[in-house]
Scaffold this motif. Structure first.
Motif, PDB file in Angstrom:
ATOM      1  N   GLY A 253       4.903   6.769  46.792  1.00 15.82           N
ATOM      2  CA  GLY A 253       5.563   6.116  47.911  1.00 15.82           C
ATOM      3  C   GLY A 253       6.937   5.579  47.558  1.00 15.82           C
ATOM      4  O   GLY A 253       7.340   5.556  46.392  1.00 15.82           O
TER       5      GLY A 253
ATOM      6  N   GLU B  29      -4.735   1.235  53.646  1.00 10.44           N
ATOM      7  CA  GLU B  29      -5.373   2.514  53.972  1.00 10.44           C
ATOM      8  C   GLU B  29      -5.018   3.500  52.861  1.00 10.44           C
ATOM      9  O   GLU B  29      -3.876   3.941  52.759  1.00 10.44           O
TER      10      GLU B  29
ATOM     11  N   LEU C 130      -4.430   6.718  50.992  1.00 10.47           N
ATOM     12  CA  LEU C 130      -4.149   8.099  51.388  1.00 10.47           C
ATOM     13  C   LEU C 130      -4.447   9.086  50.266  1.00 10.47           C
ATOM     14  O   LEU C 130      -4.850  10.212  50.516  1.00 10.47           O
TER      15      LEU C 130
ATOM     16  N   THR D  95      -1.863   5.911  46.350  1.00 11.43           N
ATOM     17  CA  THR D  95      -0.833   5.729  47.362  1.00 11.43           C
ATOM     18  C   THR D  95      -1.534   5.420  48.670  1.00 11.43           C
ATOM     19  O   THR D  95      -2.540   6.052  49.008  1.00 11.43           O
TER      20      THR D  95
ATOM     21  N   ASN E 258      -1.173   3.302  52.850  1.00 12.65           N
ATOM     22  CA  ASN E 258      -0.353   2.914  53.987  1.00 12.65           C
ATOM     23  C   ASN E 258      -0.665   1.464  54.341  1.00 12.65           C
ATOM     24  O   ASN E 258      -1.824   1.066  54.457  1.00 12.65           O
ATOM     25  N   TYR E 259       0.389   0.655  54.470  1.00 14.05           N
ATOM     26  CA  TYR E 259       0.210  -0.724  54.913  1.00 14.05           C
ATOM     27  C   TYR E 259       1.264  -1.027  55.971  1.00 14.05           C
ATOM     28  O   TYR E 259       2.456  -1.035  55.695  1.00 14.05           O
TER      29      TYR E 259
ATOM     30  N   GLY F 164       2.353   0.812  58.281  1.00 12.40           N
ATOM     31  CA  GLY F 164       3.282   1.920  58.456  1.00 12.40           C
ATOM     32  C   GLY F 164       4.186   2.166  57.270  1.00 12.40           C
ATOM     33  O   GLY F 164       5.040   3.051  57.310  1.00 12.40           O
ATOM     34  N   LYS F 165       4.002   1.393  56.193  1.00 14.19           N
ATOM     35  CA  LYS F 165       4.815   1.547  54.988  1.00 14.19           C
ATOM     36  C   LYS F 165       4.002   2.267  53.912  1.00 14.19           C
ATOM     37  O   LYS F 165       2.832   1.975  53.695  1.00 14.19           O
ATOM     38  N   SER F 166       4.649   3.218  53.244  1.00 11.44           N
ATOM     39  CA  SER F 166       4.000   3.965  52.169  1.00 11.44           C
ATOM     40  C   SER F 166       4.218   3.247  50.843  1.00 11.44           C
ATOM     41  O   SER F 166       5.357   3.017  50.430  1.00 11.44           O
TER      42      SER F 166
END
Length: 253
Positions: A23, A43, A45, A56, A58-59, A61-63
């Motif tokens: 990310g 989340e 991925l 990696t 998602n939090y 909408g940020k990777s």
């Protein structure tokens, strides 16, 4: 020769993933507990495991990627170096630190504004005169988030210069007192290498440390903690784990 090998091969060997799996913001930490704690808050991925391990996710909408970088400046420096061939833009390093000022309590937070390069790894990348400093841009983003939320607790945030060493055995009383008199507020084993290599790789880096010991007041790393210090350290660690995804989001914004 390392500079003649496709850097993507090192990404796969070191991190166990393709470069594009990393990310834009990467959290480096030497311990397993924070990696596992953060895994529950995002989340996930993709999980990966090479010489190092992480994931990696998602939090908001940020990777973000979280990588367990182990202890010591050599692997910390190499981790940052090989992030150079990935989409990573921001690096947040977090670990434990020994305090060198009597008013800094176990469980407090130290955010280095610079680090003395007492370790050896960064010297393979830059001359000794090259400064080890964090990204001022990231400092400006992170500080308000931490200070606002920690104001509700007994945890204090301290800013200042720290010293990065390669050896626990070198941390003698005379040496620590010398550093303290020079207004150096903490000592760790990775930060200066991370700051140096990150800047050379055109990455923005910051470090956020939880104080684990303070030898200046007789609370060394090898001595048992008092119940009060245990509770403060636990509170600080849990609070920081809760805040870190928000800190990452502020950096990535």
């Amino acid at each position: 020769m390392i500079d003649e090998i496709d850097p993507q091969k090192f990404t796969r060997e070191i991190f166990g993933c393709d470069p594009e799996d990393i990310g834009e913001t990467v959290v480096l930490t030497p311990g397993k507990k924070l990696v596992h704690a953060l895994k529950e808050k995002v989340e996930v991925l993709k999980e990966f495991k090479g010489f190092l391990e992480g994931f990696t996710g998602n939090y908001g909408g940020k990777s973000i990627s979280v990588i367990r970088s182990l202890v010591g400046s050599p692997i910390a420096a190499d981790s940052v170096y090989f992030l150079g061939s990935t989409p990573c833009k921001n690096i947040i390093y977090t670990g434990s630190i020994g305090a060198l000022k009597g008013d800094i309590k176990i469980g407090d937070i130290i955010i280095p504004t610079g680090a003395v390069r007492g370790e050896g790894a960064s010297k393979y990348h830059a001359k000794e005169w090259y400064p080890a400093v964090p990204s001022f841009e990231l400092l400006r983003k992170v500080a308000p988030v931490l200070e606002k939320d920690l104001a509700k607790t007994s945890i204090n945030v301290h800013y200042g210069i720290i010293y990065t060493t390669d050896s626990f055995a070198a941390e003698t009383k005379a040496f620590m007192e010398k550093l303290s008199k020079m207004n150096i507020i903490g000592i760790d084993m990775e930060t200066s290498a991370i700051f140096t290599v990150a800047r050379l790789q055109c990455k923005k880096a910051i470090a956020i440390h939880v104080v684990s010991d303070n030898p200046m007041v007789g609370k060394s790393l090898v001595e048992p903690m008092s119940s009060e210090d245990k509770n403060r350290h636990r509170l600080s660690t849990e609070t920081f784990q809760y805040l870190l995804p928000r800190i990452v989001a502020s950096v990535s914004g």
